[in-house]
Design a protein around this motif. Structure first.
Motif, PDB file in Angstrom:
ATOM      1  N   ALA A   1      -0.456  -1.680   4.798  1.00  0.00           N
ATOM      2  CA  ALA A   1       0.497  -0.996   5.681  1.00  0.00           C
ATOM      3  C   ALA A   1      -0.147  -0.984   7.061  1.00  0.00           C
ATOM      4  O   ALA A   1      -0.664   0.048   7.496  1.00  0.00           O
ATOM      5  CB  ALA A   1       0.780   0.414   5.182  1.00  0.00           C
ATOM      6  N   PHE A   2      -0.201  -2.140   7.707  1.00  0.00           N
ATOM      7  CA  PHE A   2      -0.715  -2.204   9.083  1.00  0.00           C
ATOM      8  C   PHE A   2       0.248  -1.424   9.978  1.00  0.00           C
ATOM      9  O   PHE A   2       1.240  -0.865   9.516  1.00  0.00           O
ATOM     10  CB  PHE A   2      -0.832  -3.661   9.548  1.00  0.00           C
TER      11      PHE A   2
ATOM     12  N   GLU B   1       0.842  -1.202   0.000  1.00  0.00           N
ATOM     13  CA  GLU B   1       0.000   0.000   0.000  1.00  0.00           C
ATOM     14  C   GLU B   1       0.880   1.256   0.000  1.00  0.00           C
ATOM     15  O   GLU B   1       1.892   1.313   0.707  1.00  0.00           O
ATOM     16  CB  GLU B   1      -0.878  -0.026   1.264  1.00  0.00           C
TER      17      GLU B   1
ATOM     18  N   TYR C   1       2.682   7.333   3.969  1.00  0.00           N
ATOM     19  CA  TYR C   1       1.317   6.959   4.341  1.00  0.00           C
ATOM     20  C   TYR C   1       0.837   7.990   5.351  1.00  0.00           C
ATOM     21  O   TYR C   1       1.028   7.846   6.561  1.00  0.00           O
ATOM     22  CB  TYR C   1       1.284   5.536   4.909  1.00  0.00           C
TER      23      TYR C   1
ATOM     24  N   LYS D   1      -9.776   1.521  -2.475  1.00  0.00           N
ATOM     25  CA  LYS D   1     -10.012   1.016  -1.101  1.00  0.00           C
ATOM     26  C   LYS D   1     -11.457   1.319  -0.700  1.00  0.00           C
ATOM     27  O   LYS D   1     -11.906   2.469  -0.759  1.00  0.00           O
ATOM     28  CB  LYS D   1      -9.021   1.683  -0.149  1.00  0.00           C
TER      29      LYS D   1
ATOM     30  N   ARG E   1     -10.414  -6.711   6.823  1.00  0.00           N
ATOM     31  CA  ARG E   1     -11.202  -6.953   8.043  1.00  0.00           C
ATOM     32  C   ARG E   1     -12.655  -7.316   7.731  1.00  0.00           C
ATOM     33  O   ARG E   1     -13.395  -7.720   8.622  1.00  0.00           O
ATOM     34  CB  ARG E   1     -11.194  -5.700   8.927  1.00  0.00           C
TER      35      ARG E   1
ATOM     36  N   TYR F   1       4.603   6.988  10.538  1.00  0.00           N
ATOM     37  CA  TYR F   1       3.711   5.812  10.540  1.00  0.00           C
ATOM     38  C   TYR F   1       4.582   4.566  10.355  1.00  0.00           C
ATOM     39  O   TYR F   1       4.779   4.102   9.224  1.00  0.00           O
ATOM     40  CB  TYR F   1       2.683   5.943   9.398  1.00  0.00           C
TER      41      TYR F   1
ATOM     42  N   THR G   1      -2.192  -2.473  15.826  1.00  0.00           N
ATOM     43  CA  THR G   1      -3.101  -3.556  15.418  1.00  0.00           C
ATOM     44  C   THR G   1      -2.366  -4.708  14.730  1.00  0.00           C
ATOM     45  O   THR G   1      -2.905  -5.810  14.650  1.00  0.00           O
ATOM     46  CB  THR G   1      -4.209  -3.020  14.482  1.00  0.00           C
TER      47      THR G   1
ATOM     48  N   CYS H   1      -5.508  -3.395   2.516  1.00  0.00           N
ATOM     49  CA  CYS H   1      -5.279  -3.285   3.968  1.00  0.00           C
ATOM     50  C   CYS H   1      -6.553  -3.421   4.798  1.00  0.00           C
ATOM     51  O   CYS H   1      -7.034  -4.529   5.013  1.00  0.00           O
ATOM     52  CB  CYS H   1      -4.526  -1.987   4.250  1.00  0.00           C
ATOM     53  N   TYR H   2      -7.140  -2.338   5.276  1.00  0.00           N
ATOM     54  CA  TYR H   2      -8.304  -2.392   6.178  1.00  0.00           C
ATOM     55  C   TYR H   2      -9.442  -3.211   5.558  1.00  0.00           C
ATOM     56  O   TYR H   2     -10.234  -3.813   6.285  1.00  0.00           O
ATOM     57  CB  TYR H   2      -8.764  -0.951   6.442  1.00  0.00           C
TER      58      TYR H   2
HETATM   59  O1  LIG Z   1      -6.934  -2.645  10.096  1.00  0.00           O
HETATM   60  C1  LIG Z   1      -5.949  -2.218  10.670  1.00  0.00           C
HETATM   61  O2  LIG Z   1      -5.751  -2.399  11.861  1.00  0.00           O
HETATM   62  C2  LIG Z   1      -4.914  -1.443   9.927  1.00  0.00           C
HETATM   63  C3  LIG Z   1      -5.398  -0.941   8.613  1.00  0.00           C
HETATM   64  C4  LIG Z   1      -4.470  -0.031   7.939  1.00  0.00           C
HETATM   65  O3  LIG Z   1      -3.387   0.228   8.410  1.00  0.00           O
HETATM   66  C5  LIG Z   1      -4.835   0.538   6.655  1.00  0.00           C
HETATM   67  O4  LIG Z   1      -5.930   0.306   6.169  1.00  0.00           O
HETATM   68  O5  LIG Z   1      -3.978   1.201   6.057  1.00  0.00           O
END
Ligand SMILES: O=C(O)CCC(=O)C(=O)O
Length: 296
Positions: free
Chosen positions: A194-195, A50, A56, A127, A173, A232, A199, A169-170
């Motif tokens: 890019a966590f 990402e 970021y 995204k 979830r 970050y 988390t 990334c997110y």
């Molecule tokens: O879901 C997370 O905890 C991190 C997500 C994240 O870093 C992102 O979407 O860029």
């Protein structure tokens, strides 16, 4: 019981874990060098993380944003042009991590562009779930301060191999889009990411393995490397999980390229051994794909 083949031949993938800094040209040069060496190592599908072209940071996305088109102008869209060129030069499929993308109305998206080995733009995933979280004493981030969300589930056909489901990334979830992609026949779910260090230790590997085992597909999480000096510091730990939910390739937080060969038979034997694909109770709960397809 017949198991439908969803991956048509073995596929060597490379997941490039790099960090990005403020210098866009340097970020692109670093990505290019790593992509060329992954191709020399025999990878046919090469994945970047990402925001590999920019810091970021919500404060920076607009400055680094570029318009996306099928024939990118290297002056206005150097990152998208560089990705198309990497694909042509390596003759590999390129999953272009993500790049802040600007549209004509002034909106900015976090966008993953996918290129064929001929350098053709195959798909672009914006995204869909923006990373807006506030963990007390931990991570606070609000992508929606500057980004707009995409509105589409992205499934891409990699000619000769089969389909992949794509998220950023997110997005990982949210189980529904991954299930929809898998039931549409995807062999892998791919998440440029890019966590972070709040988390990451809690959920990163868990989510990668969960999406794999839920759907009996390969999952590939490609992270930014950690730069401790960055505002970050990313989590790292890129990984490939197989359809049994086992991590078959992984690393730590430093810059690194990981490889895995995805074998079609692993999907078939996993589905044969644990036949959830055939045991779903659509007489009790709805098939989400039917619901989505009905809406279209
Ligand atoms: O879901 C997370 O905890 C991190 C997500 C994240 O870093 C992102 O979407 O860029």
């Amino acid at each position: 019981m017949t198991i439908k083949g969803v991956l048509h031949q073995a596929l060597k993938v490379a997941c490039i874990q790099i960090s990005s800094g403020p210098n866009k040209a340097q970020n692109l040069a670093n990505a290019r060098q790593k992509v060329l060496s992954a191709a020399s190592a025999g990878a046919s599908l090469i994945i970047l993380p990402e925001c590999f072209n920019s810091p970021y940071s919500t404060a920076k996305f607009r400055e680094y944003a570029e318009p996306l088109s099928s024939s990118p102008d290297p002056e206005r869209s150097p990152s998208f042009a560089a990705l198309a060129q990497m694909a042509r030069d390596t003759k590999a499929f390129i999953i272009g991590g993500s790049v802040p993308e600007s549209d004509e109305s002034g909106k900015i998206y976090n966008t993953c562009a996918v290129y064929s080995p001929q350098g053709t733009l195959l798909a672009a995933h914006r995204k869909m779930h923006l990373f807006d979280i506030d963990v007390p004493g931990g991570m606070c981030f609000h992508e929606s301060d500057t980004l707009s969300a995409g509105n589409q589930i992205t499934i891409v056909d990699l000619e000769g191999y089969g389909k992949i489901g794509l998220g950023i990334c997110y997005d990982m979830r949210f189980a529904e889009p991954s299930t929809i992609a898998a039931r549409e026949g995807a062999f892998a779910l791919i998440y440029p990411s890019a966590f972070n260090t709040t988390t990451g230790p809690l959920h990163w590997e868990l989510l990668g393995r969960a999406r794999a085992v839920d759907n009996q597909v390969f999952t590939i999480l490609c992270s930014q490397a950690r730069d401790p000096a960055s505002s970050y510091p990313a989590w790292g730990y890129s990984l490939v999980a197989n359809p049994m939910g086992q991590v078959v390739s992984g690393t730590d937080e430093k810059e690194c390229t990981i490889y895995a060969v995805l074998e079609p038979s692993v999907i078939e034997t996993s589905r044969q051994a644990i036949p959830i694909t055939f045991q779903r109770r659509y007489d009790v709960y709805p098939d989400i794909n039917q619901v989505v397809n009905k809406k279209e």
